[in-house]
Design a protein around this motif. Structure first.
Motif, PDB file in Angstrom:
ATOM      1  N   GLY A  32      71.221  22.515  15.229  1.00 36.12           N
ATOM      2  CA  GLY A  32      69.916  22.983  15.690  1.00 36.12           C
ATOM      3  C   GLY A  32      68.773  22.250  15.040  1.00 36.12           C
ATOM      4  O   GLY A  32      67.641  22.328  15.521  1.00 36.12           O
ATOM      5  N   LEU A  33      69.040  21.511  13.973  1.00 38.36           N
ATOM      6  CA  LEU A  33      68.000  20.752  13.279  1.00 38.36           C
ATOM      7  C   LEU A  33      68.047  19.287  13.676  1.00 38.36           C
ATOM      8  O   LEU A  33      69.123  18.699  13.826  1.00 38.36           O
ATOM      9  CB  LEU A  33      68.157  20.860  11.764  1.00 38.36           C
ATOM     10  N   HIS A  34      66.873  18.701  13.839  1.00 39.07           N
ATOM     11  CA  HIS A  34      66.775  17.255  14.004  1.00 39.07           C
ATOM     12  C   HIS A  34      67.119  16.611  12.667  1.00 39.07           C
ATOM     13  O   HIS A  34      66.978  17.226  11.599  1.00 39.07           O
ATOM     14  CB  HIS A  34      65.357  16.868  14.435  1.00 39.07           C
ATOM     15  N   TYR A  35      67.562  15.354  12.718  1.00 36.20           N
ATOM     16  CA  TYR A  35      67.943  14.682  11.472  1.00 36.20           C
ATOM     17  C   TYR A  35      66.798  14.624  10.463  1.00 36.20           C
ATOM     18  O   TYR A  35      67.030  14.601   9.257  1.00 36.20           O
ATOM     19  CB  TYR A  35      68.441  13.270  11.771  1.00 36.20           C
ATOM     20  N   THR A  36      65.561  14.601  10.935  1.00 38.10           N
ATOM     21  CA  THR A  36      64.423  14.563  10.013  1.00 38.10           C
ATOM     22  C   THR A  36      64.165  15.912   9.366  1.00 38.10           C
ATOM     23  O   THR A  36      63.312  16.009   8.477  1.00 38.10           O
ATOM     24  CB  THR A  36      63.145  14.114  10.753  1.00 38.10           C
ATOM     25  N   GLU A  37      64.892  16.943   9.785  1.00 35.59           N
ATOM     26  CA  GLU A  37      64.758  18.269   9.185  1.00 35.59           C
ATOM     27  C   GLU A  37      65.889  18.604   8.226  1.00 35.59           C
ATOM     28  O   GLU A  37      65.861  19.647   7.562  1.00 35.59           O
ATOM     29  CB  GLU A  37      64.702  19.335  10.288  1.00 35.59           C
ATOM     30  N   VAL A  38      66.886  17.738   8.162  1.00 35.27           N
ATOM     31  CA  VAL A  38      68.020  17.982   7.277  1.00 35.27           C
ATOM     32  C   VAL A  38      67.602  17.740   5.830  1.00 35.27           C
ATOM     33  O   VAL A  38      66.964  16.731   5.512  1.00 35.27           O
ATOM     34  CB  VAL A  38      69.206  17.073   7.649  1.00 35.27           C
ATOM     35  N   THR A  39      67.955  18.671   4.959  1.00 34.08           N
ATOM     36  CA  THR A  39      67.667  18.533   3.528  1.00 34.08           C
ATOM     37  C   THR A  39      68.936  18.770   2.723  1.00 34.08           C
ATOM     38  O   THR A  39      69.944  19.265   3.252  1.00 34.08           O
ATOM     39  CB  THR A  39      66.591  19.538   3.065  1.00 34.08           C
ATOM     40  N   ALA A  40      68.853  18.453   1.445  1.00 29.11           N
ATOM     41  CA  ALA A  40      70.013  18.634   0.570  1.00 29.11           C
ATOM     42  C   ALA A  40      70.471  20.084   0.536  1.00 29.11           C
ATOM     43  O   ALA A  40      71.677  20.370   0.530  1.00 29.11           O
ATOM     44  CB  ALA A  40      69.677  18.146  -0.836  1.00 29.11           C
ATOM     45  N   SER A  41      69.530  21.006   0.541  1.00 30.00           N
ATOM     46  CA  SER A  41      69.895  22.422   0.394  1.00 30.00           C
ATOM     47  C   SER A  41      70.329  23.073   1.695  1.00 30.00           C
ATOM     48  O   SER A  41      71.043  24.087   1.658  1.00 30.00           O
ATOM     49  CB  SER A  41      68.728  23.204  -0.209  1.00 30.00           C
ATOM     50  N   ASN A  42      69.932  22.540   2.867  1.00 29.92           N
ATOM     51  CA  ASN A  42      70.341  23.217   4.105  1.00 29.92           C
ATOM     52  C   ASN A  42      71.574  22.610   4.763  1.00 29.92           C
ATOM     53  O   ASN A  42      72.011  23.086   5.827  1.00 29.92           O
ATOM     54  CB  ASN A  42      69.175  23.331   5.099  1.00 29.92           C
ATOM     55  N   LEU A  43      72.165  21.575   4.157  1.00 30.29           N
ATOM     56  CA  LEU A  43      73.452  21.085   4.639  1.00 30.29           C
ATOM     57  C   LEU A  43      74.479  22.210   4.531  1.00 30.29           C
ATOM     58  O   LEU A  43      74.436  23.025   3.598  1.00 30.29           O
ATOM     59  CB  LEU A  43      73.914  19.880   3.820  1.00 30.29           C
ATOM     60  N   VAL A  44      75.389  22.266   5.493  1.00 33.90           N
ATOM     61  CA  VAL A  44      76.362  23.355   5.550  1.00 33.90           C
ATOM     62  C   VAL A  44      77.705  22.879   4.985  1.00 33.90           C
ATOM     63  O   VAL A  44      78.195  21.805   5.356  1.00 33.90           O
ATOM     64  CB  VAL A  44      76.549  23.851   6.992  1.00 33.90           C
ATOM     65  N   LYS A  45      78.291  23.692   4.102  1.00 38.55           N
ATOM     66  CA  LYS A  45      79.607  23.368   3.540  1.00 38.55           C
ATOM     67  C   LYS A  45      80.683  24.110   4.327  1.00 38.55           C
ATOM     68  O   LYS A  45      80.601  25.321   4.530  1.00 38.55           O
ATOM     69  CB  LYS A  45      79.673  23.746   2.061  1.00 38.55           C
ATOM     70  N   VAL A  46      81.688  23.371   4.785  1.00 42.91           N
ATOM     71  CA  VAL A  46      82.764  23.953   5.585  1.00 42.91           C
ATOM     72  C   VAL A  46      84.115  23.468   5.069  1.00 42.91           C
ATOM     73  O   VAL A  46      84.200  22.485   4.324  1.00 42.91           O
ATOM     74  CB  VAL A  46      82.621  23.585   7.080  1.00 42.91           C
ATOM     75  N   ASP A  47      85.180  24.170   5.493  1.00 41.55           N
ATOM     76  CA  ASP A  47      86.516  23.670   5.216  1.00 41.55           C
ATOM     77  C   ASP A  47      87.020  22.885   6.415  1.00 41.55           C
ATOM     78  O   ASP A  47      86.312  22.731   7.421  1.00 41.55           O
ATOM     79  CB  ASP A  47      87.466  24.802   4.812  1.00 41.55           C
ATOM     80  N   ALA A  48      88.247  22.405   6.332  1.00 51.45           N
ATOM     81  CA  ALA A  48      88.770  21.517   7.371  1.00 51.45           C
ATOM     82  C   ALA A  48      88.904  22.196   8.718  1.00 51.45           C
ATOM     83  O   ALA A  48      88.973  21.524   9.754  1.00 51.45           O
ATOM     84  CB  ALA A  48      90.119  20.950   6.939  1.00 51.45           C
ATOM     85  N   ASP A  49      88.944  23.524   8.731  1.00 52.05           N
ATOM     86  CA  ASP A  49      89.051  24.266   9.987  1.00 52.05           C
ATOM     87  C   ASP A  49      87.703  24.727  10.516  1.00 52.05           C
ATOM     88  O   ASP A  49      87.625  25.456  11.512  1.00 52.05           O
ATOM     89  CB  ASP A  49      89.971  25.476   9.802  1.00 52.05           C
ATOM     90  N   GLY A  50      86.620  24.344   9.842  1.00 51.98           N
ATOM     91  CA  GLY A  50      85.297  24.696  10.306  1.00 51.98           C
ATOM     92  C   GLY A  50      84.775  26.018   9.795  1.00 51.98           C
ATOM     93  O   GLY A  50      83.715  26.480  10.249  1.00 51.98           O
ATOM     94  N   ASN A  51      85.488  26.643   8.860  1.00 51.05           N
ATOM     95  CA  ASN A  51      85.000  27.892   8.276  1.00 51.05           C
ATOM     96  C   ASN A  51      83.875  27.588   7.298  1.00 51.05           C
ATOM     97  O   ASN A  51      84.025  26.731   6.408  1.00 51.05           O
ATOM     98  CB  ASN A  51      86.132  28.617   7.545  1.00 51.05           C
ATOM     99  N   ILE A  52      82.748  28.267   7.449  1.00 53.02           N
ATOM    100  CA  ILE A  52      81.603  28.038   6.580  1.00 53.02           C
ATOM    101  C   ILE A  52      81.862  28.642   5.206  1.00 53.02           C
ATOM    102  O   ILE A  52      82.292  29.785   5.090  1.00 53.02           O
ATOM    103  CB  ILE A  52      80.321  28.614   7.211  1.00 53.02           C
ATOM    104  N   ILE A  53      81.613  27.838   4.179  1.00 51.59           N
ATOM    105  CA  ILE A  53      81.813  28.264   2.796  1.00 51.59           C
ATOM    106  C   ILE A  53      80.467  28.690   2.230  1.00 51.59           C
ATOM    107  O   ILE A  53      79.545  27.883   2.147  1.00 51.59           O
ATOM    108  CB  ILE A  53      82.421  27.132   1.930  1.00 51.59           C
ATOM    109  N   GLY A  54      80.339  29.959   1.841  1.00 52.15           N
ATOM    110  CA  GLY A  54      79.068  30.444   1.306  1.00 52.15           C
ATOM    111  C   GLY A  54      78.255  31.135   2.388  1.00 52.15           C
ATOM    112  O   GLY A  54      78.720  31.393   3.501  1.00 52.15           O
ATOM    113  N   ASN A  55      77.023  31.416   2.059  1.00 50.79           N
ATOM    114  CA  ASN A  55      76.141  32.158   2.954  1.00 50.79           C
ATOM    115  C   ASN A  55      75.075  31.252   3.542  1.00 50.79           C
ATOM    116  O   ASN A  55      73.900  31.355   3.221  1.00 50.79           O
ATOM    117  CB  ASN A  55      75.480  33.327   2.199  1.00 50.79           C
ATOM    118  N   ASP A  56      75.495  30.342   4.404  1.00 49.69           N
ATOM    119  CA  ASP A  56      74.544  29.425   5.022  1.00 49.69           C
ATOM    120  C   ASP A  56      73.849  30.090   6.205  1.00 49.69           C
ATOM    121  O   ASP A  56      74.439  30.887   6.940  1.00 49.69           O
ATOM    122  CB  ASP A  56      75.257  28.154   5.483  1.00 49.69           C
TER     123      ASP A  56
END
Length: 256
Positions: free
Chosen positions: A62-86
């Motif tokens: 949903g974000l354009h590449y110019t809106e991506v920041t270090a803190s809003n990158l999403v951490k996932v596992d290999a199956d696409g499960n989001i790690i943490g409360n993103d």
């Protein structure tokens, strides 16, 4: 420059460094015109001390590449499960091959996928990449192909993508676009740069008529002499660092 943006306490130093570098790469792609609205993906394995763990960072959907920041990158596992409360979701199309590649290949630390016009045009051509220019010559015997199966949202395609890639670092998705697999983010970026430039020159030179061929011994020599992929020469770290400095001058907000 970095001192102006503090590391959130929830991230380790190693993960934060990876986040900053990946966020910079998204801004670099946007600067080069390699973005595609809110689509496509660059993923980077999260440094971890836990054996067998495979977590990677990817852009918030949903974000354009110019809106991506270090803190809003999403951490996932290999199956696409989001790690943490993103707060952001992820694009399912980015998990099918990114997750599969990260999980299956221990040295696949960074995976990139784009839809630029030159690379997609070559992926749509019957011949594929033509080893007839300076940039393509450095990719000799390093490119694989995967036939188009539609939008990559079906998990069952993962194994077929991995089989198609084999031991190659560049996978051209037929009728779709390129995927590059790097041992580091800088390594992947330099591979993508080569693919992009090779395709640009192929399209431009094809318009002039028949392409002049390069002999196999010379192609093999070009691969050996392509020092920007040699760890002894930084494996592309210097060129990526130069572009990151450029982005820092334009908009250092990616570090937030």
């Amino acid at each position: 420059m970095a001192d102006a943006f503090l590391k959130p306490a929830r991230f380790s130093d190693e993960e934060w460094q990876a986040r900053v570098q990946l966020a910079a790469c998204y801004r670099i792609f946007a600067h080069l015109g390699w973005e595609e609205l809110i689509y496509n993906h660059i993923s980077l394995r999260v440094p971890t001390e836990k054996p067998g763990e495979c977590h990677f960072l990817i852009n918030p959907f949903g974000l354009h590449y110019t809106e991506v920041t270090a803190s809003n990158l999403v951490k996932v596992d290999a199956d696409g499960n989001i790690i943490g409360n993103d707060d952001w979701p992820i694009n399912p199309a980015g998990i099918t091959f990114h997750g599969g590649i990260h999980a299956a290949l221990p040295d696949a630390h960074c995976v990139m996928h784009v839809h630029t016009t030159p690379t997609m045009a070559v992926c749509c051509s019957e011949e594929g990449l033509s080893y007839t220019n300076f940039y393509a010559a450095q990719l000799w015997n390093q490119v694989a192909y995967h036939d188009f199966e539609g939008i990559t949202v079906h998990p069952e395609e993962r194994d077929r993508i991995l089989a198609s890639a084999g031991d190659k670092r560049v996978l051209l998705l037929r009728n779709h676009g390129p995927v590059v697999i790097g041992q580091s983010l800088a390594h992947a970026f330099n591979l993508m740069w080569l693919v992009q430039r090779a395709c640009e020159i192929q399209l431009a030179s094809s318009a002039l008529g028949a392409l002049r061929q390069i002999s196999v011994p010379v192609l093999e020599s070009c691969v050996r002499d392509s020092l920007n992929f040699n760890p002894k020469f930084g494996a592309g770290e210097d060129s990526f660092a130069a572009l990151q400095r450029l982005i820092d001058r334009i908009d250092p907000g990616y570090r937030a």
